[in-house]
Design a protein around this motif. Structure first.
Motif, short mmCIF file in Angstrom:
data_model
loop_
_atom_site.label_atom_id
_atom_site.label_comp_id
_atom_site.label_asym_id
_atom_site.label_seq_id
_atom_site.Cartn_x
_atom_site.Cartn_y
_atom_site.Cartn_z
N ALA A 122 -10.36 4.54 -11.53
CA ALA A 122 -10.57 3.64 -12.66
C ALA A 122 -11.87 3.98 -13.39
CB ALA A 122 -10.60 2.19 -12.18
N TYR A 160 0.80 0.27 -3.95
CA TYR A 160 0.36 -0.75 -3.00
C TYR A 160 0.88 -0.46 -1.59
CZ TYR A 160 0.25 -3.02 -7.61
OH TYR A 160 0.05 -3.30 -8.94
N LEU A 210 -3.84 8.91 -5.41
CA LEU A 210 -4.75 8.46 -6.46
C LEU A 210 -5.85 9.48 -6.74
CD1 LEU A 210 -5.14 4.66 -5.63
CD2 LEU A 210 -3.55 5.76 -7.21
N VAL A 231 -4.21 -0.55 -1.26
CA VAL A 231 -3.58 0.74 -1.55
C VAL A 231 -2.94 1.27 -0.28
CG1 VAL A 231 -4.03 3.12 -2.28
CG2 VAL A 231 -5.25 1.22 -3.37
N LEU A 274 -1.25 -1.04 -14.50
CA LEU A 274 -0.63 -1.01 -13.18
C LEU A 274 0.78 -1.57 -13.23
CD1 LEU A 274 -3.43 -2.11 -10.68
CD2 LEU A 274 -3.06 0.10 -11.81
N ASP A 278 -10.69 4.90 -3.56
CA ASP A 278 -10.07 5.93 -4.40
C ASP A 278 -9.61 5.33 -5.72
OD1 ASP A 278 -10.36 8.06 -2.58
OD2 ASP A 278 -8.55 7.45 -1.51
N PHE A 279 -9.05 4.10 -5.65
CA PHE A 279 -8.63 3.46 -6.89
C PHE A 279 -9.83 3.20 -7.79
CE2 PHE A 279 -8.35 -0.32 -9.47
CZ PHE A 279 -7.26 -0.01 -10.27
N ASP A 280 -10.90 2.68 -7.22
CA ASP A 280 -12.09 2.39 -8.04
C ASP A 280 -12.65 3.66 -8.67
OD1 ASP A 280 -11.91 -0.31 -7.45
OD2 ASP A 280 -13.32 -0.21 -5.77
N TRP A 282 -6.61 -7.49 -9.53
CA TRP A 282 -6.69 -6.19 -10.20
C TRP A 282 -7.36 -6.30 -11.58
CZ3 TRP A 282 -6.13 -2.22 -7.20
CH2 TRP A 282 -5.35 -2.34 -6.05
N LEU A 291 -8.77 1.67 -1.58
CA LEU A 291 -9.30 0.94 -2.74
C LEU A 291 -10.47 1.69 -3.36
CD1 LEU A 291 -9.15 -2.81 -1.69
CD2 LEU A 291 -8.05 -1.78 -3.68
#
Length: 542
Positions: free
Chosen positions: A86, A55, A31, A72, A98, A81-83, A190, A79
């Motif tokens: 985003a 996931y 990510l 993740v 997603l 890294d996902f935020d 999500w 998470l």
């Protein structure tokens, strides 16, 4: 539908996260790597990115076997890294879609571990368990997509569980309301984090026959097709009750403003369009794959587009997909010159196009040595050319070690042999490159409402030419594609006084005025602005 929904005007870009960019140096994309490359996607002009599963997963099917829907996998990051990804996407104006995989979980998911403990388990009915047939064998003749019976025997309980794919991917029982509620909560997790929608994996598989009838044999099984094609999946896919589930998923998404629900549905056109749902309360975009496996023939393409346009329900918005992580790359299927035409077609047909990472630089399928094969499909069913590794190889960014994908000495799949020349850096600097063409096409879509929300109208054309109009009030664009090798003589529509060439796949063609009678080169496509009564500027008296 007003025509203003963002997903109607968008170009969607699919990212296979293992292969886009590796930030931590382990040879596998992540990510943080995607976040590093968002500036490139912003420059390219795409509007939304769809990320294949990241996931928590044992990776038996590389993320499509999910162990935790709300986290993740460490391979891809955290998470946080996902935020961060985003937030960066939002800052650049990019929507984030997603992949949601609701048909099955991993066999290591806590739900399945509990279900497997005993026939009396509170979650036994969360999956599809059946007693053996009278002879002790599988309950039905149902076949798995990746080979063999779709039933796996559980010694401890003396029952079989159903798996449409790998035995490590047990199917959920979507007839159970508790399963539905749990999965909808996963979607909300999500959505609350700000994602703009979901692409729902194998949407048409979600419900199976409640009478557990055998599937009939398939008398028209294509040669070299997967083993499951020996049967017609009459009782294991596209069941009538699936539309109730799609409608419920849509309601979950609709509770959040400006979200989109996309369905992966490999079905003929007449069945595909039913997934728009009654009163268009199903999927916003049931993915349309009709062009992926079609013969690259002008007559076939005209028929596919025409049939699809006629089959769409009133108000249903079209979409087109020509490449993805499951099928061979466009440039390998069609060759480099025709691949340019394919990009022109994809980005000018009416509807939302989805672009697979690397197709914008004409990446090709990469031969995978036997000792580097990763895909379980190829491992389970070798020799038929069904493996999906060749189209999942790392993105080719620059002429550097590992094509700039990773600082590791070895990437998870091989880098293409032509990566020193077929890469983003080289093509971004080349006016005649595929990347430059795609960049210009996307810019033209943004500049011309006719190419995003305009009408579609087929035009008569010679045998090997596809020609159509895109129109909004006051402006008409003509798109012509010569799929043949020889030049073709064409004429503008009779009501056109003059025309201007806006774009050509042939870098040698000058832009500007176009004569009413013109020649289209072999393998060339053009976009033309027609000047006639509709598009003529108003007179001074007006």
């Amino acid at each position: 539908m007003s025509g203003q929904e963002w997903w109607k005007r968008a170009v969607i870009y699919q990212i296979y996260p293992r292969s886009f960019q590796d930030a931590d140096g382990d040879g596998i994309g992540d990510l943080a790597g995607i976040a590093q490359r968002l500036d490139y996607l912003s420059w390219l002009g795409v509007d939304a990115i769809w990320i294949s599963p990241f996931y928590t997963s044992p990776m038996k099917d590389f993320g499509y076997d999910i162990q935790d829907y709300r986290d993740v996998d460490p391979i891809f990051g955290t998470l946080a890294d996902f935020d961060a990804l985003a937030a960066r996407a939002r800052a650049l104006g990019l929507k984030l879609i997603l992949d949601f995989v609701p048909n099955h979980t991993s066999d290591r998911h806590p739900w399945f571990l509990e279900s497997r403990q005993s026939p009396a388990s509170a979650k036994r009915d969360w999956y599809i368990w059946r007693d053996p047939a009278a002879d002790g064998g599988p309950p039905t003749n149902w076949l798995a997509e990746f080979g063999g019976s779709a039933w796996e025997y559980d010694e401890a309980s003396g029952q079989y569980y159903y798996h449409a794919f790998l035995k490590e991917q047990p199917d959920l029982n979507w007839r159970n309301p508790e399963v539905r509620a749990a999965m909808y909560d996963a979607m909300r997790f999500w959505l609350e984090r700000g994602v703009d929608g979901f692409r729902v994996d194998v949407m048409w598989h979600l419900i199976k026959d409640d009478q557990f009838r055998d599937n009939p044999p398939n008398p028209a099984r294509p040669p070299n097709a997967g083993p499951a094609n020996a049967l017609i999946p009459l009782y294991t896919a596209d069941r009538p009750e699936v539309h109730d589930i799609v409608r419920e998923m849509r309601a979950v998404v609709d509770a959040y403003p400006e979200r989109v629900l996309i369905g992966e549905i490999w079905l003929p056109t007449d069945r595909l369009v039913t997934y728009y749902g009654h009163d268009l309360r199903g999927a916003h975009l049931p993915f349309n794959f009709q062009l992926i496996g079609a013969a690259w023939d002008a007559g076939v393409i005209k028929e596919i587009v025409g049939d699809y346009e006629k089959a769409l329900p009133r108000g249903g918005w079209p979409n087109w997909v020509m490449g993805n992580h499951d099928k061979g790359r466009i440039a390998s299927r069609l060759g480099p010159r025709q691949a340019r035409l394919a990009m022109l077609l994809l980005l000018t047909l009416r509807g939302t196009p989805t672009l697979y990472y690397g197709d914008e630089i004409a990446m090709r399928d990469v031969p995978i040595p036997p000792d580097r094969v990763c895909d379980p499909y190829e491992k389970n069913v070798p020799g038929l050319g069904l493996g999906r590794d060749p189209q999942r190889t790392p993105m080719q960014w620059e002429d550097a070690p590992q094509a700039g994908f990773t600082r590791a000495s070895r990437s998870w799949l091989p880098i293409a042999a032509d990566a020193s020349t077929v890469n983003v850096a080289a093509q971004r600097a080349a006016p005649a490159s595929m990347l430059t063409l795609v960049h210009r096409l996307i810019a033209l879509r943004k500049a011309e409402a006719a190419l995003t929300i305009g009408d579609y109208g087929a035009l008569d054309a010679p045998e090997r030419v596809v020609m159509f109009l895109r129109r909004v009030p006051g402006r008409r664009l003509l798109i012509a594609l010569n799929l043949g090798e020889s030049a073709q003589s064409l004429s503008l529509p009779g009501d056109s006084r003059q025309a201007t060439t806006l774009l050509s796949t042939d870098p040698e063609r000058p832009l500007g005025d176009l004569a009413p009678a013109f020649t289209l080169g072999g393998g060339e496509g053009i976009v033309v602005l027609l000047a006639d009564r509709e598009t003529a500027p108003p007179s001074p008296a007006a």
